[in-house]
Enzyme design. Structure first.
Site, PDB file in Angstrom:
ATOM      1  N   CYS B 133       0.835  -1.209   0.000  1.00  0.00           N
ATOM      2  CA  CYS B 133       0.000   0.000   0.000  1.00  0.00           C
ATOM      3  C   CYS B 133       0.864   1.252   0.000  1.00  0.00           C
ATOM      4  CB  CYS B 133      -0.922  -0.023   1.215  1.00  0.00           C
ATOM      5  SG  CYS B 133      -1.998   1.410   1.315  1.00  0.00           S
ATOM      6  N   CYS B 136      -0.447   4.155   1.972  1.00  0.00           N
ATOM      7  CA  CYS B 136      -0.292   4.044   3.432  1.00  0.00           C
ATOM      8  C   CYS B 136       1.150   4.320   3.849  1.00  0.00           C
ATOM      9  CB  CYS B 136      -0.642   2.645   3.916  1.00  0.00           C
ATOM     10  SG  CYS B 136      -2.237   2.052   3.377  1.00  0.00           S
ATOM     11  N   ASP B 137       2.098   3.779   3.101  1.00  0.00           N
ATOM     12  CA  ASP B 137       3.468   3.719   3.592  1.00  0.00           C
ATOM     13  C   ASP B 137       4.451   4.595   2.822  1.00  0.00           C
ATOM     14  OD1 ASP B 137       2.421   1.823   5.296  1.00  0.00           O
ATOM     15  OD2 ASP B 137       3.011   0.133   4.042  1.00  0.00           O
TER      16      ASP B 137
END
Lengths: 107, 318
Positions: B133, B136-137
């Site tokens: 992701c 997300c990261d």
């Protein structure tokens, strides 16, 4: 009981010097899975208030702490005891799975 | 006893819920505890969903669908299904919190799960540089060098997104031809921070505490090489999430749930399926939404048939 925030400035005092077992939820506003896991952490915290404290650290506002603990994926949940990391859980998980990961601290 | 339970809360599940709720079927949606909203919760800008000429953020789109379903009376539960009984006229669904719900019909819209590379250390370094992701990261890789594995739309999207943070983004793909749409390919190939590494597969991930690099093998020559990266984003597709119904519903050769023609009817009466879990080909938010509509209408038709049959039996008994 909603979990409270810690910051770069308060981390040492509130987390590292804490006499309790304390878990830090490293999160950010833009992280969907962080938002998903947040109410689950609130529930675990209130159901286990005598065993573990859960606090949140916003990685955008507190980059120094996020960097120190080499956060590369969030949500990252780190359990601290006596200033040391004793457990890391990464990623949003259903409540039973998180409780299983944290079993040794909730017993 | 409910009329219908919908399992899943992506575009297929929520659209099915909107239609079922508007048909007064008072659907119960089992949305999942941490993956509610489905795959779009992990995306940023959605530019191809009709009706949003300026684009819309994936999580915002899913919140709107959820609110639209709730407006017409859908009930949403944020928990996970742990077991199912689908055979027979009464279906039952058991949740992670132990609650059990019964219904005459079930719509199965569980979507798909990210595919893994299936190599050593992938699991161990997951969350320590290995990610599925970018949204997300990605922010943790400021001024770093990272790699994306894959050649489809999601790989291009991840790579393009990562250029906001990383200094350099490699895209590793096992062939020379990308599967991504022309628009996504153009955006990635024209990005000065993105470099394509064609005809390579990732065979090793290096690093003790954090990812430090990957080991590659050339798919043509067999030659081995390494690439120093701090992050590895895996975007090699997804598999239909069918583990709850293995041995119960018929599957296709692609591993998706088999449905009757263009309908959503599965091999078990009263069980309908929609979205990515039935679709090995298109897998778009809008096709999933369309398929959720089909499932709600099929379920409605089925429930009307049950209702008529009950009335006839009652009439015959008098």
């Amino acid at each position: 009981m909603s979990t409270r925030d810690v910051t770069d400035a308060t981390f040492e005092q509130e987390v590292l010097n804490s006499e309790k077992t304390i878990m830090v939820d490293f999160w950010a506003e833009w992280c969907g899975p962080c938002r998903a896991v947040s109410p689950i952490l609130d529930a675990i915290a209130s159901e286990n208030a005598d065993k573990i404290e859960i606090v949140k650290l916003n990685v955008d506002d507190n980059p120094a702490t996020a960097m120190k603990y080499q956060i590369t994926s969030i949500p990252a949940m780190k359990v601290f005891k006596g200033g040391e990391v004793v457990k890391t859980v990464i990623g949003a998980k259903p409540k039973p799975a998180l409780e299983a990961d944290l079993a040794e601290f909730l017993a | 006893m409910r009329h219908v339970i919908i399992i899943g809360s992506g575009p297929a599940g929520y659209t099915a819920a909107i239609y079922a709720a508007r048909a007064n079927l008072e659907p119960l949606v089992i949305a999942s505890s941490v993956e509610f909203g489905g795959e779009l919760m992990k995306t940023t800008e959605v530019e191809n969903f009709p009706g949003f000429p300026e684009g819309i953020m994936g999580p915002d789109l899913m919140t709107k669908m959820q609110q639209q379903a709730e407006r017409f009376g859908a009930e949403i539960v944020y928990d996970d299904v742990v077991s199912l009984e689908l055979e027979g006229p009464v279906k039952s669904v058991t949740l992670g919190n132990g609650d059990r719900h019964e219904a005459h019909a079930v719509i199965f819209a569980t979507g798909s799960a990210y595919r893994k590379l299936g190599i050593a250390d992938e699991e161990r370094l997951s969350g320590y540089g290995v990610s599925w992701c970018a949204t997300c990261d990605g922010a943790f890789f400021r001024q770093k060098t990272v790699a994306v594995v894959g050649g489809g739309d999601s790989a291009m999207e991840e790579a393009t997104f990562l250029t906001r943070f990383a200094d350099k983004v490699y895209v590793i793909h096992r062939s020379e031809t990308l599967r991504a749409s022309a628009a996504m390919q153009d955006r990635a190939t024209n990005d000065p921070k993105i470099e394509f590494v064609f005809n390579k597969t990732v065979e090793h991930i290096y690093g003790s505490d954090l990812v430090t690099g990957v080991g590659l093998v050339d798919t043509v020559t067999g030659e081995e090489s390494t690439l120093d990266v701090s992050g590895l984003f895996i975007a090699i597709g997804a598999d239909p999430r069918t583990h709850l119904v293995h041995g119960v519903l018929d599957l296709t050769e692609h591993g998706t749930i088999a449905v009757d023609g263009r309908s959503s009817r599965t091999s078990v009466e009263g069980v309908f399926a929609a979205g990515d879990v039935v679709d090995p080909t298109y897998r778009q938010a809008i096709t999933a939404a369309g398929s959720g509509t089909v499932a709600a209408l099929d379920a409605q038709h089925y429930l009307e048939g049950l209702h008529d049959a009950t009335r006839e039996t009652a009439a015959a008994a008098v």
